[in-house]
Design an enzyme around this catalytic site. Structure first.
Site, PDB file in Angstrom:
ATOM      1  N   HIS A  11      43.055 -13.083 -39.289  1.00 30.23           N
ATOM      2  CA  HIS A  11      43.811 -13.342 -39.857  1.00 30.23           C
ATOM      3  C   HIS A  11      45.140 -14.363 -40.391  1.00 30.23           C
ATOM      4  O   HIS A  11      44.569 -14.693 -39.879  1.00 30.23           O
ATOM      5  CB  HIS A  11      45.301 -11.461 -40.180  1.00 30.23           C
ATOM      6  CG  HIS A  11      45.645 -11.425 -38.699  1.00 30.23           C
ATOM      7  ND1 HIS A  11      44.733 -12.110 -37.521  1.00 30.23           N
ATOM      8  CD2 HIS A  11      46.931 -11.573 -38.675  1.00 30.23           C
ATOM      9  CE1 HIS A  11      45.859 -12.199 -36.412  1.00 30.23           C
ATOM     10  NE2 HIS A  11      47.064 -11.384 -36.873  1.00 30.23           N
TER      11      HIS A  11
ATOM     12  N   HIS B 160      45.427 -12.853 -25.814  1.00 29.92           N
ATOM     13  CA  HIS B 160      46.164 -13.221 -26.691  1.00 29.92           C
ATOM     14  C   HIS B 160      47.527 -11.958 -26.009  1.00 29.92           C
ATOM     15  O   HIS B 160      47.761 -10.714 -26.541  1.00 29.92           O
ATOM     16  CB  HIS B 160      45.896 -11.890 -27.698  1.00 29.92           C
ATOM     17  CG  HIS B 160      46.890 -12.764 -29.201  1.00 29.92           C
ATOM     18  ND1 HIS B 160      48.134 -11.542 -29.390  1.00 29.92           N
ATOM     19  CD2 HIS B 160      47.087 -12.786 -30.299  1.00 29.92           C
ATOM     20  CE1 HIS B 160      48.442 -11.327 -29.915  1.00 29.92           C
ATOM     21  NE2 HIS B 160      47.661 -12.554 -30.767  1.00 29.92           N
TER      22      HIS B 160
ATOM     23  N   HIS C 170      48.617 -14.220 -39.162  1.00 33.59           N
ATOM     24  CA  HIS C 170      49.985 -14.416 -38.900  1.00 33.59           C
ATOM     25  C   HIS C 170      49.711 -15.674 -38.392  1.00 33.59           C
ATOM     26  O   HIS C 170      48.400 -16.665 -38.254  1.00 33.59           O
ATOM     27  CB  HIS C 170      50.000 -13.528 -38.043  1.00 33.59           C
ATOM     28  CG  HIS C 170      50.617 -12.645 -38.637  1.00 33.59           C
ATOM     29  ND1 HIS C 170      50.079 -11.420 -37.568  1.00 33.59           N
ATOM     30  CD2 HIS C 170      51.411 -12.413 -39.444  1.00 33.59           C
ATOM     31  CE1 HIS C 170      51.253 -10.260 -38.884  1.00 33.59           C
ATOM     32  NE2 HIS C 170      51.709 -11.096 -39.719  1.00 33.59           N
TER      33      HIS C 170
ATOM     34  N   HIS D 193      45.620  -3.817 -39.164  1.00 36.93           N
ATOM     35  CA  HIS D 193      47.510  -4.905 -38.285  1.00 36.93           C
ATOM     36  C   HIS D 193      48.456  -4.848 -39.880  1.00 36.93           C
ATOM     37  O   HIS D 193      47.351  -4.411 -40.863  1.00 36.93           O
ATOM     38  CB  HIS D 193      46.402  -6.017 -38.154  1.00 36.93           C
ATOM     39  CG  HIS D 193      48.094  -6.701 -37.143  1.00 36.93           C
ATOM     40  ND1 HIS D 193      48.195  -6.396 -36.898  1.00 36.93           N
ATOM     41  CD2 HIS D 193      47.678  -8.414 -38.019  1.00 36.93           C
ATOM     42  CE1 HIS D 193      49.083  -7.440 -35.958  1.00 36.93           C
ATOM     43  NE2 HIS D 193      48.987  -8.660 -36.886  1.00 36.93           N
TER      44      HIS D 193
ATOM     45  N   ASP E  38      44.688  -8.476 -33.314  1.00 37.01           N
ATOM     46  CA  ASP E  38      45.470  -7.955 -33.835  1.00 37.01           C
ATOM     47  C   ASP E  38      45.153  -6.703 -34.738  1.00 37.01           C
ATOM     48  O   ASP E  38      44.987  -6.942 -35.700  1.00 37.01           O
ATOM     49  CB  ASP E  38      46.358  -8.885 -34.402  1.00 37.01           C
ATOM     50  CG  ASP E  38      47.060  -9.923 -33.582  1.00 37.01           C
ATOM     51  OD1 ASP E  38      46.292 -10.575 -32.901  1.00 37.01           O
ATOM     52  OD2 ASP E  38      48.187 -10.628 -34.253  1.00 37.01           O
TER      53      ASP E  38
ATOM     54  N   ASP F 251      49.822 -17.538 -35.849  1.00 33.33           N
ATOM     55  CA  ASP F 251      49.503 -17.587 -34.345  1.00 33.33           C
ATOM     56  C   ASP F 251      48.169 -17.670 -34.441  1.00 33.33           C
ATOM     57  O   ASP F 251      47.534 -18.724 -33.341  1.00 33.33           O
ATOM     58  CB  ASP F 251      49.479 -17.388 -33.057  1.00 33.33           C
ATOM     59  CG  ASP F 251      50.324 -15.633 -33.167  1.00 33.33           C
ATOM     60  OD1 ASP F 251      49.918 -15.225 -34.759  1.00 33.33           O
ATOM     61  OD2 ASP F 251      49.506 -15.159 -32.318  1.00 33.33           O
ATOM     62  N   HIS F 252      47.627 -17.728 -35.651  1.00 33.31           N
ATOM     63  CA  HIS F 252      45.529 -17.427 -35.688  1.00 33.31           C
ATOM     64  C   HIS F 252      45.439 -17.879 -36.284  1.00 33.31           C
ATOM     65  O   HIS F 252      44.185 -18.077 -36.741  1.00 33.31           O
ATOM     66  CB  HIS F 252      45.915 -16.033 -35.870  1.00 33.31           C
ATOM     67  CG  HIS F 252      45.737 -14.794 -34.855  1.00 33.31           C
ATOM     68  ND1 HIS F 252      44.586 -14.689 -34.293  1.00 33.31           N
ATOM     69  CD2 HIS F 252      47.186 -14.180 -34.927  1.00 33.31           C
ATOM     70  CE1 HIS F 252      45.412 -13.539 -33.127  1.00 33.31           C
ATOM     71  NE2 HIS F 252      46.708 -13.429 -33.694  1.00 33.31           N
TER      72      HIS F 252
END
Length: 301
Positions: A63, A262, A65, A141, A204, A67-68
């Site tokens: 996805h 994570h 976000h 999520h 997530d 941090d990914h």
């Protein structure tokens, strides 16, 4: 000799810490490299882990976000700088196409390598390679998210005692494997099914059907455990799992090796994740991930 292992490049959720980089995970599967969720700083972590751009064949983003995915820009530019000679395919949620486009062309650079874009829009099979099928399942999520699963086709294991009983030896062993029959003896008479290996990557998400489908029967499951069990309400609110929830998924799915990762910056004792996972009833091999760790896919039974 084929290598199947996970190289952990980063393990932090939301923000990096002194000891944990943003997410990043490379799965080496025979001669291929599949990069999952390259967060900020992934290019440098690859250098520290001895991973080159030439090692990459696929990029899978769960996805968009930060941090990914914020590491996509640097990784893609490095692929071009190093003039990787083979095709690289990128999988990501189709709903995040605008984010992928922005990251792919975040700054000016000389584009020398074509990235094949293969966005994900539904559950199912994404690609078939020589030794695996790549699948995706939708997760739960606040933004659209997919988990990924690698499935090796089942094969056959030859049984020496049965071969000997039928007088099959030397070149005839290869012949019966290729042709399925030799002198009235079938391949099934002298072999048994060798179950293909399975790997899943679950980031997530709250608990949902997709989590269980991805984890089912895995030899190696990499799964987020952002929160400890006492913060389960926060986990549900923000679309995440706790250590206990992740462990129960692995327990019920028959996972052989569970990798928790994570982690929220609020926790300072990584051992507590293992304690809670064991308390939840998971008794298989268990790893609480840290940056630059290498985890081999378990050998076949």
């Amino acid at each position: 000799m084929s290598v199947r292992e996970l190289v952990v490049l980063g393990t932090a959720s939301q923000v990096p810490t002194r000891h944990r980089n943003h997410n990043g995970y490379l799965l080496r599967w025979d001669g291929e490299g599949i990069l999952f969720d390259p967060g900020e700083g992934t290019q440098r972590q690859m250098l520290r882990a001895g991973v080159a751009a030439h090692d990459l064949n696929r990029i899978c983003v769960t996805h968009f976000h930060g941090d990914h995915s914020l590491g996509l820009a640097g990784v893609i530019q490095r692929i071009n700088l190093d003039k990787v000679p083979h095709e690289i395919t990128a999988h990501y949620p189709r709903s995040g196409q605008r984010f992928f486009d922005r990251l792919r062309y975040a700054t000016a650079y000389r584009e020398t390598v074509g990235i094949t874009e293969a966005p994900v829009a539904a559950d199912g099979s994404l690609a078939r390679a020589h030794s695996y099928t790549l699948e995706a399942r939708k997760l739960s999520h606040p933004v659209e998210s997919y988990g990924y699963r690698i499935v090796e086709p089942d094969g056959r294991r030859m049984l020496p005692e049965r071969l000997a009983a039928h007088g099959i030896k030397g070149p005839d062993v290869g012949r019966i494997q290729r042709e399925g029959e030799l002198g009235g003896v079938s391949l099934a008479d002298v072999s048994e099914t060798r179950r293909g290996q399975r790997f899943a990557f679950v980031m997530d998400t709250r608990l949902c059907d997709g989590v269980h489908a991805l984890a089912e029967g895995c030899d190696l499951l990499v799964i987020e455990s952002t929160f400890l069990d006492e913060d389960e309400e926060l986990a549900v609110e923000h679309g995440h799992l706790t250590a206990g929830q992740a462990a129960r998924v692995a327990r019920d799915a028959g996972v052989r090796h569970l990798v928790l990762t994570h982690f929220s910056q609020r926790y300072t004792d990584p051992d507590e994740f293992e304690r809670q996972a064991r308390a939840a009833g998971y008794d298989g091999e268990l790893t609480v991930a840290h940056d630059l760790l290498r985890v081999p896919v378990p050998k076949r039974r």
